[in-house]
Design an enzyme around this catalytic site. Sequence first.
Site, mmCIF file in Angstrom:
data_model
loop_
_atom_site.group_PDB
_atom_site.id
_atom_site.type_symbol
_atom_site.label_atom_id
_atom_site.label_comp_id
_atom_site.label_asym_id
_atom_site.label_seq_id
_atom_site.Cartn_x
_atom_site.Cartn_y
_atom_site.Cartn_z
ATOM 1 N N LYS A 65 -8.626 4.864 71.266
ATOM 2 C CA LYS A 65 -9.684 5.881 71.405
ATOM 3 C C LYS A 65 -9.099 7.002 72.244
ATOM 4 O O LYS A 65 -9.079 6.940 73.473
ATOM 5 C CB LYS A 65 -10.903 5.257 72.086
ATOM 6 C CG LYS A 65 -12.236 5.895 71.731
ATOM 7 C CD LYS A 65 -12.377 7.359 72.109
ATOM 8 C CE LYS A 65 -12.795 7.563 73.543
ATOM 9 N NZ LYS A 65 -12.703 8.999 73.938
ATOM 10 N N GLY A 100 -7.775 6.345 83.165
ATOM 11 C CA GLY A 100 -8.799 7.363 83.352
ATOM 12 C C GLY A 100 -9.438 7.260 84.719
ATOM 13 O O GLY A 100 -8.805 6.806 85.676
ATOM 14 N N SER A 101 -10.697 7.664 84.787
ATOM 15 C CA SER A 101 -11.372 7.747 86.089
ATOM 16 C C SER A 101 -11.748 6.361 86.623
ATOM 17 O O SER A 101 -11.996 5.426 85.852
ATOM 18 C CB SER A 101 -12.633 8.590 85.963
ATOM 19 O OG SER A 101 -13.550 7.950 85.093
ATOM 20 N N THR A 102 -11.813 6.259 87.928
ATOM 21 C CA THR A 102 -12.230 5.004 88.562
ATOM 22 C C THR A 102 -13.672 4.679 88.178
ATOM 23 O O THR A 102 -14.018 3.512 87.951
ATOM 24 C CB THR A 102 -12.068 5.122 90.093
ATOM 25 O OG1 THR A 102 -10.662 5.268 90.362
ATOM 26 C CG2 THR A 102 -12.585 3.891 90.814
ATOM 27 N N GLU A 103 -14.483 5.714 88.046
ATOM 28 C CA GLU A 103 -15.883 5.521 87.653
ATOM 29 C C GLU A 103 -15.984 4.755 86.326
ATOM 30 O O GLU A 103 -16.721 3.772 86.217
ATOM 31 C CB GLU A 103 -16.490 6.922 87.514
ATOM 32 C CG GLU A 103 -17.963 6.972 87.343
ATOM 33 C CD GLU A 103 -18.411 8.394 86.952
ATOM 34 O OE1 GLU A 103 -17.590 9.338 87.021
ATOM 35 O OE2 GLU A 103 -19.579 8.526 86.562
ATOM 36 N N VAL A 104 -15.244 5.200 85.327
ATOM 37 C CA VAL A 104 -15.282 4.520 84.025
ATOM 38 C C VAL A 104 -14.571 3.164 84.110
ATOM 39 O O VAL A 104 -14.970 2.214 83.437
ATOM 40 C CB VAL A 104 -14.705 5.425 82.909
ATOM 41 C CG1 VAL A 104 -14.592 4.680 81.585
ATOM 42 C CG2 VAL A 104 -15.579 6.662 82.733
ATOM 43 N N GLY A 105 -13.580 3.041 84.973
ATOM 44 C CA GLY A 105 -12.937 1.742 85.197
ATOM 45 C C GLY A 105 -13.954 0.683 85.612
ATOM 46 O O GLY A 105 -13.933 -0.455 85.111
ATOM 47 N N GLU A 164 -5.769 1.607 84.739
ATOM 48 C CA GLU A 164 -4.887 2.518 85.493
ATOM 49 C C GLU A 164 -5.764 3.706 85.858
ATOM 50 O O GLU A 164 -6.088 4.524 85.007
ATOM 51 C CB GLU A 164 -3.694 2.904 84.615
ATOM 52 C CG GLU A 164 -2.488 3.303 85.432
ATOM 53 C CD GLU A 164 -2.528 4.767 85.768
ATOM 54 O OE1 GLU A 164 -3.081 5.102 86.848
ATOM 55 O OE2 GLU A 164 -2.036 5.578 84.986
ATOM 56 N N CYS A 222 -2.528 11.171 87.905
ATOM 57 C CA CYS A 222 -3.147 10.117 88.718
ATOM 58 C C CYS A 222 -2.323 9.830 89.966
ATOM 59 O O CYS A 222 -2.869 9.563 91.027
ATOM 60 C CB CYS A 222 -3.307 8.858 87.890
ATOM 61 S SG CYS A 222 -1.793 8.331 87.076
ATOM 62 N N GLU A 255 -10.509 12.638 94.602
ATOM 63 C CA GLU A 255 -9.466 13.110 93.694
ATOM 64 C C GLU A 255 -9.859 14.505 93.183
ATOM 65 O O GLU A 255 -10.892 14.684 92.553
ATOM 66 C CB GLU A 255 -9.368 12.125 92.520
ATOM 67 C CG GLU A 255 -8.166 12.333 91.657
ATOM 68 C CD GLU A 255 -7.995 11.200 90.636
ATOM 69 O OE1 GLU A 255 -8.968 10.819 89.971
ATOM 70 O OE2 GLU A 255 -6.859 10.706 90.513
#
Length: 492
Positions: A187, A240-245, A263, A297, A396
């Site tokens: 994706k 990607g972002s920590t939020e989506v992690g 990551e 990152c 970030e």
Amino acid sequence: MSPPVQPIRNPEVKRTQLFIGNEFVNSVAGKTFETVNPATEDVICLVQAGDKADVDKAVAAARLAMKRNSVWRTMAPAERGRMLMKIADIIERDIVKIASLEVIDNGKPFSAAVGDIKVGVACLRYYGGYVDKIEGRTLCMEDGKMGYTRYEPVGVVAAITPWNFPFMLSCFKMAHALAAGNALVLKPPEQTPLTSLMLGDIVIEAGLPTGVLNIITGMGPTAGASLTEHPDVNKVTFTGSTEVGHLIQKASGDTNLKRVTLELGGKSAVIIGKSADLSKVVPLAQDACYVNMGQTCCALTRTFVHEDVYDEFVRQSAELANKTRAKVGDPFSDDIKYGPQVDKIQFDKILDLIDVGKKEGAKLECGGGRLTEKGYFVEPTVFSNVSDDMRIAKEEIFGPVQQIFKFKNIEEAIDRANNSEYGLAAGVFTNDLSEALYVSNALESGQVWVNSFMPGGMNTPFGGYKKSGIGREFGWDGLLPYMEVKTVIIKM
Ligand code: NAI
Ligand code: MG
């Protein structure tokens, strides 16, 4: 010496559809989204927006490719490795086309796009060479028993990637997943989907069996989330972002406990000791912060400088950033070093955080604004007198914004560097070897670079401590999370 490669300023956009089971198709719902050139703010084209129904089709195609006795499952390891090598060769042949398209979709300078793609190629070759060296062990057992381990693919892997290194990251994910024998549903990011779609034609030409690579373009909360919740996806690999992690880890827990490699973000520190040679470390530290317009990152954004050299370091850094202004511009031009930020959302986020920094009392040494009327270009920016509790010290920013902190002694610098919810990368710039080793051991970070920035290669594991992620990529450590270990024990 070969002549420098020339970019194509109007690269062809050949593919805008989803790639499922070796065919390019429209999305079931027929929805599309725009992708924009961030240097001009022009819409490049419309791209198919996949959703749950499309994800179901792609996962089914991948599952079919992973069926027992399928061509892919029974292929000799050396042959599987050769497929990755072939894909790498085709990418290398087409590098100008791919890099030119990356430039208009992402905004990065052409030379940087070429550089990224070469790293993607290197990863495909590295893991292509690994495939027939993945060996289990014979286990130590008492008489009358024999045991051994096998490394088997986890199954269907979903890879969700971001826009900062679009094509390169697609190559990384594909190299890991396919080397381990998995099938992949990729994706790509909605901001920069175009180069990843080129992989469809590339894998067909390479002769990859049908369904081993599928590509679903679309939005995160629809196409991305459907993959993370899918009961037939065995693993998600995400950058990607920590939020989506957090969301991905949760979706795994709520569904089938799919394996995750994450990551994520960083707020990486570099510690510059008093013995450092400023003529070397001022440019090194700034490059390590501004790399890819700061959209990296592992950029070293928190610059800690010993008080003995602090004032001079700040002065030289501001002077350098001012000079760099002239090196920001048209990404197709030979003379520039940096392009625009990827989109308006990132651009606004950076300018907002610069404003916050000023309000919180950091000293703006240079930059701080937009550079041109058109395009998402940000001035190279330097803040001094930054304190640890400021938002610009903790969050970030993902833009060309350097934050310089003063420290008195090395213990204090280590504590402050470690005082972050992130732990992706760190740097130590010093001419004192004992200091370099002591600080490297003490930093809570997945990688530490001494007197350099990103010096690693395909065999050096990369990943984060703390909220910077889970798992590693590259080398053997990077391959392991794409496999299950099976133990077979025979009683004689
Ligand atoms: P993002 O994490 O939202 O996007 C990355 C990928 O995740 C994209 O493919 C996106 O479509 C997908 N995604 C988004 N929501 C999802 C969901 N609910 N489920 C599954 N997939 C989903 O990052 P975004 O919004 O582009 O950037 C926000 C910030 O994240 C940046 O300002 C930066 O601080 C950080 N970031 C870090 C990156 C890194 O290399 N670690 C790369 C990109 C952004
Ligand atoms: Mg775009």
